[in-house]
Enzyme design. Structure first.
Site, PDB file in Angstrom:
ATOM      1  NE  ARG A  76      -4.375  -1.024   0.079  1.00 42.17           N
ATOM      2  CZ  ARG A  76      -4.557  -1.994  -0.831  1.00 42.17           C
ATOM      3  NH1 ARG A  76      -3.627  -2.262  -1.720  1.00 42.17           N
ATOM      4  NH2 ARG A  76      -5.685  -2.682  -0.870  1.00 42.17           N
ATOM      5  CD  GLU A 102      -2.929   3.455  -5.398  1.00 40.31           C
ATOM      6  OE1 GLU A 102      -3.973   2.846  -5.690  1.00 40.31           O
ATOM      7  OE2 GLU A 102      -1.934   2.899  -4.937  1.00 40.31           O
ATOM      8  CG  HIS A 162      -3.271  -0.413  -7.137  1.00 28.68           C
ATOM      9  ND1 HIS A 162      -3.648   0.183  -5.967  1.00 28.68           N
ATOM     10  CD2 HIS A 162      -3.299  -1.758  -6.888  1.00 28.68           C
ATOM     11  CE1 HIS A 162      -3.903  -0.738  -5.047  1.00 28.68           C
ATOM     12  NE2 HIS A 162      -3.695  -1.930  -5.603  1.00 28.68           N
TER      13      HIS A 162
HETATM   14  P1  NDP Z   1      -1.425 -11.222   4.727  1.00 28.70           P
HETATM   15  O1  NDP Z   1      -2.309 -10.762   5.828  1.00 28.70           O
HETATM   16  O2  NDP Z   1      -1.393 -12.658   4.372  1.00 28.70           O
HETATM   17  O3  NDP Z   1       0.081 -10.758   5.013  1.00 28.70           O
HETATM   18  C1  NDP Z   1       0.384  -9.500   5.524  1.00 28.70           C
HETATM   19  C2  NDP Z   1       1.780  -9.535   6.113  1.00 28.70           C
HETATM   20  O4  NDP Z   1       2.093  -8.221   6.586  1.00 28.70           O
HETATM   21  C3  NDP Z   1       1.926 -10.493   7.269  1.00 28.70           C
HETATM   22  O5  NDP Z   1       3.073 -11.266   7.075  1.00 28.70           O
HETATM   23  C4  NDP Z   1       2.081  -9.603   8.500  1.00 28.70           C
HETATM   24  O6  NDP Z   1       2.991 -10.205   9.395  1.00 28.70           O
HETATM   25  C5  NDP Z   1       2.647  -8.312   7.899  1.00 28.70           C
HETATM   26  N1  NDP Z   1       2.222  -7.154   8.675  1.00 28.70           N
HETATM   27  C6  NDP Z   1       0.957  -6.800   9.013  1.00 28.70           C
HETATM   28  N2  NDP Z   1       0.953  -5.691   9.770  1.00 28.70           N
HETATM   29  C7  NDP Z   1       2.245  -5.341   9.926  1.00 28.70           C
HETATM   30  C8  NDP Z   1       2.903  -4.288  10.624  1.00 28.70           C
HETATM   31  N3  NDP Z   1       2.216  -3.378  11.318  1.00 28.70           N
HETATM   32  N4  NDP Z   1       4.261  -4.219  10.566  1.00 28.70           N
HETATM   33  C9  NDP Z   1       4.960  -5.136   9.867  1.00 28.70           C
HETATM   34  N5  NDP Z   1       4.397  -6.153   9.187  1.00 28.70           N
HETATM   35  C10 NDP Z   1       3.059  -6.262   9.223  1.00 28.70           C
HETATM   36  O7  NDP Z   1      -1.852 -10.332   3.472  1.00 28.70           O
HETATM   37  P2  NDP Z   1      -1.673 -10.650   1.914  1.00 28.70           P
HETATM   38  O8  NDP Z   1      -0.319 -11.217   1.680  1.00 28.70           O
HETATM   39  O9  NDP Z   1      -2.840 -11.397   1.418  1.00 28.70           O
HETATM   40  O10 NDP Z   1      -1.755  -9.141   1.328  1.00 28.70           O
HETATM   41  C11 NDP Z   1      -0.836  -8.171   1.758  1.00 28.70           C
HETATM   42  C12 NDP Z   1      -1.186  -6.810   1.232  1.00 28.70           C
HETATM   43  O11 NDP Z   1      -0.848  -6.687  -0.129  1.00 28.70           O
HETATM   44  C13 NDP Z   1      -2.680  -6.430   1.267  1.00 28.70           C
HETATM   45  O12 NDP Z   1      -3.096  -6.016   2.550  1.00 28.70           O
HETATM   46  C14 NDP Z   1      -2.751  -5.311   0.261  1.00 28.70           C
HETATM   47  O13 NDP Z   1      -2.530  -4.067   0.897  1.00 28.70           O
HETATM   48  C15 NDP Z   1      -1.581  -5.602  -0.682  1.00 28.70           C
HETATM   49  N6  NDP Z   1      -2.061  -5.979  -2.010  1.00 28.70           N
HETATM   50  C16 NDP Z   1      -1.722  -5.193  -3.084  1.00 28.70           C
HETATM   51  C17 NDP Z   1      -2.155  -5.532  -4.340  1.00 28.70           C
HETATM   52  C18 NDP Z   1      -1.780  -4.716  -5.520  1.00 28.70           C
HETATM   53  O14 NDP Z   1      -2.523  -4.716  -6.502  1.00 28.70           O
HETATM   54  N7  NDP Z   1      -0.651  -4.044  -5.514  1.00 28.70           N
HETATM   55  C19 NDP Z   1      -3.025  -6.684  -4.576  1.00 28.70           C
HETATM   56  C20 NDP Z   1      -3.277  -7.460  -3.383  1.00 28.70           C
HETATM   57  C21 NDP Z   1      -2.811  -7.099  -2.165  1.00 28.70           C
HETATM   58  P3  NDP Z   1       2.830 -10.022  10.992  1.00 28.70           P
HETATM   59  O15 NDP Z   1       1.394 -10.357  11.314  1.00 28.70           O
HETATM   60  O16 NDP Z   1       3.833 -10.954  11.584  1.00 28.70           O
HETATM   61  O17 NDP Z   1       3.162  -8.593  11.244  1.00 28.70           O
END
Ligand code: NDP
Length: 321
Positions: A232, A261, A279
Site C-alpha cells: 500500500r 491514488e 496499481h
Molecule cells: P497477509 O495478511 O497474508 O500478510 C500480511 C503480512 O504483513 C503479514 O506477514 C504480516 O505479518 C505483515 N504485517 C501486518 N501488519 C504489519 C505491521 N504493522 N508491521 C509489519 N508487518 C506487518 O496479506 P496478503 O499477503 O494477502 O496481502 C498483503 C497486502 O498486499 C494487502 O493487505 C494489500 O494491501 C496488498 N495488495 C496489493 C495488491 C496490488 O494490486 N498491488 C493486490 C493485493 C494485495 P505479521 O502479522 O507478523 O506482522
C-alpha cells in the site's frame, strides 16, 4: 421470498453486480441522483454492503444502518473498511484473499526486474530510435542482491518462492517471527533495510503501517538500494522517498501503489530511473474474476445462513463469545 437489501457503494464488476442481484435487492449508491435521500430511505432495511477500495466504508456510513450485518469488500487489502468498528458492532467483514496471490507475486517479480534491469526505459530507448546511435547502457543486476520482504504473508510467501527459484536470497520483517519459514527474520525494519539491497513491501495499509518506511529506513537501505512497493502507498513516506531518490540516498524504486491514488506526484513521474505501475498487482481478467466471484460467494453464503467464507481477522466467524 423478498430479497434482502444490499448497498453497493461504487461501481463493481458486472460479475459482482449480476451475482448479487440474484440474491439481494441491490441499491447502487453511485447512480443515485440524491444519495442522502437514498441512504435515508434505506436506514432500516440495509443488511449488507458490497464495497471496495473505491469507497470508504467507515463508522459514519455503517452506523446509519442499525440492521447492517455484513460488509463484503473486493480485494485482499481492506484498509478502506473500518473493520475494527465493524467487529465491535457485530458486523462481519470479508475480503478476497488467496485467489490473487500468484498474480500479485507475478507482478512483484515483473516490477522488480523492470526496476533493476530498466526494461521500461530500454523499451522507450528503442522506440525513440536511440539504439541506432549506440547500445543502451549497462544496468544493475539482480545477481548480487538480497531481498528483504516487509510482510511475509500469503502474497509475500508467493513472492519469496519465486525469488528462491531466481536464486536470490530472501529475508523478512513483520511483527512476528514465523517458526515455519526458513528465511531469516529481522525484528526491526531498519535492521533489515541495512542488511539488504532490495526492500520489497507487501504489507497492508492502515494506521499500524502508516509511513513505516521513512527517511531512516531509506537511509539504512543505502545508495545501491532499491525499493519495491506492491503493498500500500501509505506504508511509505512518499515525500521522504522522493527526496531519497532525488539525492541518490537510494538507487531506484518500483512502485505499484501510491499515497493518493490515482494521483502520482509529479516529482516521481519526472524521474526516469523509477518504474511506476498504475496499481495493477491483481489486474488480470482471470484474477479479477476470481476476486469478484469471492465477493459474491461470501455475501450469498452469509445470506443463505451458511456464514461468510473469508472473514477478516477483526471479525472472526462464528463471532467470539
Ligand atoms: P497477509 O495478511 O497474508 O500478510 C500480511 C503480512 O504483513 C503479514 O506477514 C504480516 O505479518 C505483515 N504485517 C501486518 N501488519 C504489519 C505491521 N504493522 N508491521 C509489519 N508487518 C506487518 O496479506 P496478503 O499477503 O494477502 O496481502 C498483503 C497486502 O498486499 C494487502 O493487505 C494489500 O494491501 C496488498 N495488495 C496489493 C495488491 C496490488 O494490486 N498491488 C493486490 C493485493 C494485495 P505479521 O502479522 O507478523 O506482522
Amino acid at each position: 421470498m423478498s430479497k434482502p437489501d444490499l448497498l453497493m457503494t461504487g461501481p463493481m464488476m458486472p460479475l459482482v453486480q449480476e451475482g448479487l442481484a440474484k440474491r439481494f435487492t441491490v441499491h447502487k449508491l453511485w447512480e443515485a441522483a440524491d444519495k442522502e435521500a437514498l441512504l435515508n430511505g434505506l436506514t432500516q432495511s440495509i443488511v449488507a454492503i458490497a464495497t471496495g477500495n473505491h469507497a470508504v466504508t467507515d463508522a459514519a456510513l455503517m452506523s446509519r444502518f442499525p440492521n447492517l450485518k455484513m460488509v463484503g469488500s473486493f480485494g485482499v487489502g481492506y484498509d478502506a473498511v473500518d473493520a475494527a468498528w465493524a467487529g465491535q458492532h457485530g458486523i462481519v467483514v470479508t475480503n478476497t484473499p488467496d485467489v490473487l496471490n500468484e498474480e500479485v507475486a507475478d507482478t512483484a517479480l515483473g516490477l522488480l526486474l523492470c526496476t533493476v534491469r530498466e526494461f521500461p526505459q530500454t523499451d522507450r530507448y528503442l522506440r525513440a530510435g536511440k539504439w541506432l546511435e549506440k547500445p543502451y547502457p549497462l544496468t544493475a543486476t539482480l545477481r548480487d542482491r538480497k531481498v528483504g520482504i516487509l510482510g511475509l504473508g500469503r502474497i509475500g510467501k508467493a513472492i519469496a518462492k519465486r525469488l528462491e527459484a531466481f536464486g536470490v536470497p530472501v529475508v523478512y520483517h513483520g511483527r512476528n517471527e514465523q517458526k515455519d519459514v526458513a528465511y531469516r527474520y529481522y525484528p526491526t525494519l531498519k535492521g533489515m533495510a541495512a542488511d539488504v539491497n532490495v526492500l520489497l513491501i507487501v504489507a497492508p495499509g492502515g494506521a499500524a503501517t502508516n509511513k513505516i518506511v521513512n527517511k531512516e529506513v531509506l537511509e539504512a537501505l543505502g545508495p545501491d538500494g532499491i525499493l519495491i512497493n506492491v503493498g500500500r502507498g501509505s506504508v511509505v513516506d512518499e515525500q521522504a522517498l522522493i527526496e531519497a531518490l532525488a539525492s541518490k540516498t537510494i538507487r531506484s524504486a518500483g512502485l505499484d501503489v501510491f499515497e493518493d491514488e490515482p494521483r502520482v506526484p509529479a516529482e516521481l513521474i519526472a524521474m526516469d530511473h523509477v518504474v511506476l505501475f498504475p496499481h495493477v498487482g491483481s489486474a488480470s481478467v482471470y484474477t479479477r474474476r476470481a476476486m469478484a466471484q469471492l465477493v459474491v460467494d461470501n455475501l450469498v453464503s452469509w445470506a443463505d445462513g451458511k456464514g461468510p467464507l473469508t472473514p477478516v481477522d477483526e471479525t472472526p466467524w462464528p463471532p467470539k463469545a
